[in-house]
Design a protein around this motif. Sequence first.
Motif, PDB file in Angstrom:
ATOM      1  N   ARG A  68       3.336 -12.958  -5.038  1.00 15.87           N
ATOM      2  CA  ARG A  68       2.122 -12.556  -4.326  1.00 15.87           C
ATOM      3  C   ARG A  68       1.379 -11.458  -5.085  1.00 15.87           C
ATOM      4  O   ARG A  68       0.162 -11.494  -5.234  1.00 15.87           O
ATOM      5  CB  ARG A  68       2.458 -12.069  -2.918  1.00 15.87           C
ATOM      6  CG  ARG A  68       1.217 -11.751  -2.117  1.00 15.87           C
ATOM      7  CD  ARG A  68       1.501 -10.996  -0.822  1.00 15.87           C
ATOM      8  NE  ARG A  68       0.273 -10.595  -0.196  1.00 15.87           N
ATOM      9  CZ  ARG A  68      -0.475  -9.564  -0.574  1.00 15.87           C
ATOM     10  NH1 ARG A  68      -0.113  -8.824  -1.587  1.00 15.87           N
ATOM     11  NH2 ARG A  68      -1.600  -9.268   0.054  1.00 15.87           N
ATOM     12  N   VAL A  69       2.112 -10.480  -5.604  1.00 14.14           N
ATOM     13  CA  VAL A  69       1.495  -9.391  -6.368  1.00 14.14           C
ATOM     14  C   VAL A  69       0.788  -9.948  -7.604  1.00 14.14           C
ATOM     15  O   VAL A  69      -0.343  -9.560  -7.910  1.00 14.14           O
ATOM     16  CB  VAL A  69       2.558  -8.334  -6.778  1.00 14.14           C
ATOM     17  CG1 VAL A  69       2.018  -7.381  -7.823  1.00 14.14           C
ATOM     18  CG2 VAL A  69       3.028  -7.576  -5.557  1.00 14.14           C
ATOM     19  N   ILE A  70       1.438 -10.860  -8.300  1.00 15.82           N
ATOM     20  CA  ILE A  70       0.847 -11.436  -9.509  1.00 15.82           C
ATOM     21  C   ILE A  70      -0.414 -12.224  -9.167  1.00 15.82           C
ATOM     22  O   ILE A  70      -1.436 -12.103  -9.840  1.00 15.82           O
ATOM     23  CB  ILE A  70       1.871 -12.335 -10.243  1.00 15.82           C
ATOM     24  CG1 ILE A  70       3.026 -11.490 -10.772  1.00 15.82           C
ATOM     25  CG2 ILE A  70       1.206 -13.099 -11.376  1.00 15.82           C
ATOM     26  CD1 ILE A  70       4.203 -12.310 -11.289  1.00 15.82           C
ATOM     27  N   GLN A  71      -0.355 -13.035  -8.130  1.00 14.43           N
ATOM     28  CA  GLN A  71      -1.492 -13.879  -7.756  1.00 14.43           C
ATOM     29  C   GLN A  71      -2.659 -13.072  -7.190  1.00 14.43           C
ATOM     30  O   GLN A  71      -3.810 -13.322  -7.531  1.00 14.43           O
ATOM     31  CB  GLN A  71      -1.056 -14.933  -6.733  1.00 14.43           C
ATOM     32  CG  GLN A  71      -0.202 -15.995  -7.327  1.00 14.43           C
ATOM     33  CD  GLN A  71       0.270 -17.044  -6.342  1.00 14.43           C
ATOM     34  OE1 GLN A  71       0.926 -17.970  -6.759  1.00 14.43           O
ATOM     35  NE2 GLN A  71      -0.018 -16.941  -5.065  1.00 14.43           N
ATOM     36  N   GLU A  72      -2.365 -12.129  -6.325  1.00 15.27           N
ATOM     37  CA  GLU A  72      -3.424 -11.387  -5.630  1.00 15.27           C
ATOM     38  C   GLU A  72      -3.867 -10.133  -6.379  1.00 15.27           C
ATOM     39  O   GLU A  72      -4.895  -9.550  -6.041  1.00 15.27           O
ATOM     40  CB  GLU A  72      -2.950 -10.994  -4.221  1.00 15.27           C
ATOM     41  CG  GLU A  72      -2.514 -12.164  -3.367  1.00 15.27           C
ATOM     42  CD  GLU A  72      -3.622 -13.189  -3.148  1.00 15.27           C
ATOM     43  OE1 GLU A  72      -4.799 -12.781  -3.018  1.00 15.27           O
ATOM     44  OE2 GLU A  72      -3.305 -14.397  -3.121  1.00 15.27           O
ATOM     45  N   ARG A  73      -3.073  -9.713  -7.362  1.00 13.31           N
ATOM     46  CA  ARG A  73      -3.362  -8.492  -8.112  1.00 13.31           C
ATOM     47  C   ARG A  73      -3.486  -7.269  -7.204  1.00 13.31           C
ATOM     48  O   ARG A  73      -4.354  -6.417  -7.380  1.00 13.31           O
ATOM     49  CB  ARG A  73      -4.606  -8.646  -8.985  1.00 13.31           C
ATOM     50  CG  ARG A  73      -4.441  -9.689 -10.058  1.00 13.31           C
ATOM     51  CD  ARG A  73      -5.668  -9.786 -10.938  1.00 13.31           C
ATOM     52  NE  ARG A  73      -5.445 -10.701 -12.016  1.00 13.31           N
ATOM     53  CZ  ARG A  73      -5.004 -10.363 -13.218  1.00 13.31           C
ATOM     54  NH1 ARG A  73      -4.722  -9.117 -13.477  1.00 13.31           N
ATOM     55  NH2 ARG A  73      -4.833 -11.265 -14.160  1.00 13.31           N
ATOM     56  N   GLU A  74      -2.578  -7.236  -6.233  1.00 12.26           N
ATOM     57  CA  GLU A  74      -2.507  -6.098  -5.328  1.00 12.26           C
ATOM     58  C   GLU A  74      -1.123  -6.041  -4.718  1.00 12.26           C
ATOM     59  O   GLU A  74      -0.391  -7.027  -4.738  1.00 12.26           O
ATOM     60  CB  GLU A  74      -3.569  -6.183  -4.223  1.00 12.26           C
ATOM     61  CG  GLU A  74      -3.401  -7.351  -3.290  1.00 12.26           C
ATOM     62  CD  GLU A  74      -4.518  -7.485  -2.264  1.00 12.26           C
ATOM     63  OE1 GLU A  74      -5.629  -6.978  -2.510  1.00 12.26           O
ATOM     64  OE2 GLU A  74      -4.261  -8.117  -1.227  1.00 12.26           O
ATOM     65  N   LEU A  75      -0.770  -4.872  -4.208  1.00 14.11           N
ATOM     66  CA  LEU A  75       0.514  -4.711  -3.545  1.00 14.11           C
ATOM     67  C   LEU A  75       0.302  -3.938  -2.256  1.00 14.11           C
ATOM     68  O   LEU A  75      -0.728  -3.300  -2.057  1.00 14.11           O
ATOM     69  CB  LEU A  75       1.521  -3.999  -4.445  1.00 14.11           C
ATOM     70  CG  LEU A  75       1.204  -2.572  -4.902  1.00 14.11           C
ATOM     71  CD1 LEU A  75       1.660  -1.541  -3.870  1.00 14.11           C
ATOM     72  CD2 LEU A  75       1.890  -2.296  -6.218  1.00 14.11           C
ATOM     73  N   ILE A  76       1.281  -4.012  -1.398  1.00 13.48           N
ATOM     74  CA  ILE A  76       1.299  -3.207  -0.189  1.00 13.48           C
ATOM     75  C   ILE A  76       2.601  -2.420  -0.210  1.00 13.48           C
ATOM     76  O   ILE A  76       3.684  -2.998  -0.341  1.00 13.48           O
ATOM     77  CB  ILE A  76       1.196  -4.077   1.084  1.00 13.48           C
ATOM     78  CG1 ILE A  76      -0.140  -4.820   1.079  1.00 13.48           C
ATOM     79  CG2 ILE A  76       1.350  -3.213   2.334  1.00 13.48           C
ATOM     80  CD1 ILE A  76      -0.327  -5.789   2.230  1.00 13.48           C
ATOM     81  N   ARG A  77       2.475  -1.097  -0.134  1.00 13.79           N
ATOM     82  CA  ARG A  77       3.669  -0.253  -0.138  1.00 13.79           C
ATOM     83  C   ARG A  77       4.515  -0.538   1.101  1.00 13.79           C
ATOM     84  O   ARG A  77       3.999  -0.945   2.139  1.00 13.79           O
ATOM     85  CB  ARG A  77       3.270   1.217  -0.143  1.00 13.79           C
ATOM     86  CG  ARG A  77       2.590   1.659  -1.410  1.00 13.79           C
ATOM     87  CD  ARG A  77       2.328   3.168  -1.368  1.00 13.79           C
ATOM     88  NE  ARG A  77       1.371   3.531  -2.389  1.00 13.79           N
ATOM     89  CZ  ARG A  77       0.127   3.934  -2.138  1.00 13.79           C
ATOM     90  NH1 ARG A  77      -0.316   4.058  -0.899  1.00 13.79           N
ATOM     91  NH2 ARG A  77      -0.670   4.234  -3.127  1.00 13.79           N
ATOM     92  N   VAL A  78       5.816  -0.271   0.995  1.00 12.23           N
ATOM     93  CA  VAL A  78       6.711  -0.413   2.144  1.00 12.23           C
ATOM     94  C   VAL A  78       6.184   0.496   3.259  1.00 12.23           C
ATOM     95  O   VAL A  78       5.907   1.671   3.032  1.00 12.23           O
ATOM     96  CB  VAL A  78       8.167  -0.035   1.776  1.00 12.23           C
ATOM     97  CG1 VAL A  78       9.053  -0.045   3.006  1.00 12.23           C
ATOM     98  CG2 VAL A  78       8.706  -0.974   0.698  1.00 12.23           C
ATOM     99  N   GLY A  79       6.025  -0.079   4.437  1.00 10.95           N
ATOM    100  CA  GLY A  79       5.501   0.678   5.571  1.00 10.95           C
ATOM    101  C   GLY A  79       3.998   0.808   5.583  1.00 10.95           C
ATOM    102  O   GLY A  79       3.429   1.438   6.465  1.00 10.95           O
TER     103      GLY A  79
END
Length: 183
Positions: A68-79
Amino acid sequence: RRQGPFVAFNCGSFSEELIANELFGHEKEAFTGAGSLRTGLLEAANKGTVFFDEIGDMPLSMQSKLLRVIQERELIRVGGTRPVALDVRIIAATSKDLKAAAAAGVFRQDLYFRINVVHIVMPSLAERKGDIPLLACHILQKACMQTGKKIRTISEDALSLLQNYAFPGNVRELENILERAVA
């Protein structure tokens, strides 16, 4: 990206629970003990490169999150709830046959195809015996710097023994042998 940060992550050295925190970081109070925001390794490598060592050892649940990170070029931190934009180059290495692992269902096929852009096969040390003298001299110099010893060369007999050895542990075994000899 060579001017950007370089972050290495060994996928086999963390428990599944810790991988998400290490890669994605966490928000303040995301869990007990999370007293402040923590930037993960992916975010720390923004505008640079992330090296996933032994990606074939990454748990399936984390593979989907990485995809998901690779495809969307974004991340969501834990919490967290807000996406964090991410621009990183990914380099991955493994000693496993990822194509076979994907076919067997132990590695995500979609992640395999996403990361298999440029495939470089590195022959084992046993298949490139001509590299042993140069590698051995480099490793010797490094070991001497770390220990303060002044060993300048490796004898021809010792080099011959090294070149005739099979090295099932590859370059890491060569490093261990030379560090042990220096010690």
